[in-house]
Write a protein that holds these residues in place. Sequence first.
Motif: not given
Length: 430
Positions: A88-89, A92, A113, A116-117
């Motif tokens: 995921g990282r 993003a 972003v 998300v991180e």
Amino acid sequence: MAAEPGPPPLSRNREYNVLWTANMVSQLGAQGTLIAYPLLVLGLGGSAFEASLAEFAIAGSRALSALPSGALADRVSRKTLMLVSEFGRAVALGLLALLVAIGHAPLAAIVVVAVVEGVCTSLFGTADQALLPSVVPSSQLADAVTRNTARYYLATIVGPGIGGFLYGVQRLLPFVAQAVTSAIAFVTLLFLRLPAPAPAPVPAPAPSPEGEGGGADRAESALQAMASGLRWLRGNPAVRATVLFGTAFNLVFSGLLIAVVVMAQQDGRSGAEVGAIGALVGAGGVSGALAAGRLRRSLSPFTALMVLTWASAVLVPLLAVVPTGWPAGLVLGATAFLAPTATALVAGHQMMVTPDEMRGRLAGLIGVSMGAGAALGPLLCGLLLETVHAVPTVLSCAAAFLLIALGVAVTPAVRAFPALPDNREHPSGS
């Protein structure tokens, strides 16, 4: 009768080294963007407060997601959680790099972003912390925590310098670099081999009021799992007190770091000079980690915490008089030198006293607490810089460190914090 041989040193522990390497690679990218986020916002015309919003978004989302992440880490495969978080990282940060490349990276997109991180970092961190006692013998936990602390500070030496340099070449490059390092960490984790889980303990007929000693019920809901973690922490005064003081220290230090970065940028320092601040903080932490093996055997946990907090209260006022840039980095690096010893003593004890089925929840609770500090610190310092400017901001941080030091000095649970067993008869290879 010959003495039973001790466990092999950490340098020959394959699974620990795979875990350490994956985390190291991931943190290198994250430390590069730690500098790049505020630089990007400021470079796009944002204010100091807007620059602090990106850091707040990472830390705030990490804090909010830490408790459910901890409950999840006790219910599903911890390795899988780490793989999902790195994937995921990578996605993003790759998308943010694309937005920067096409010249359309509004503040809202940067903050999304960053959120998300933060969530991915929370998933990764809680699973990683919960896994550590599964791959490292208890006699080597303090050494492993020290090495993990050195890993963080080593990333802060290399990451910010690279991030500042890459930003100076092209704004999108630090975010490309983190997407690539997350992909590398993902591949590295594929090679991690974990021991088979121990059989679930037979539930006790009547759990204790504080929720201690019981196994995690797979049928319990996520909310029940989080509540049981809170009950366990409430029933352990020494762990609870050190988590609270660690949170307060993290709040002030993380706010001070972003304040020093913004002050340097406002004084016209280059990206490389700003990156040097983080590198010097990292150098102080790595030096402290190298010294921690000896120091933690000569200092009690209470003494180590006292030295860290009082020295911080004395050193930080220097930031009001030294030039911005690398001199400020030297002051913060001297403060960071003292952190690994206290971290090894405190975190090692926390891991030893926590049942495996509760470790994810404890990691999540610590993540909530530390993440809240890391989120509020930059935000508060950003507001102070906007309103009262640099010197009052620095002196406010020094006063906060003084209050933390006084709190440590008078708290009975911290004064009586137990020392870890000495494992010098079984060297870990550190």
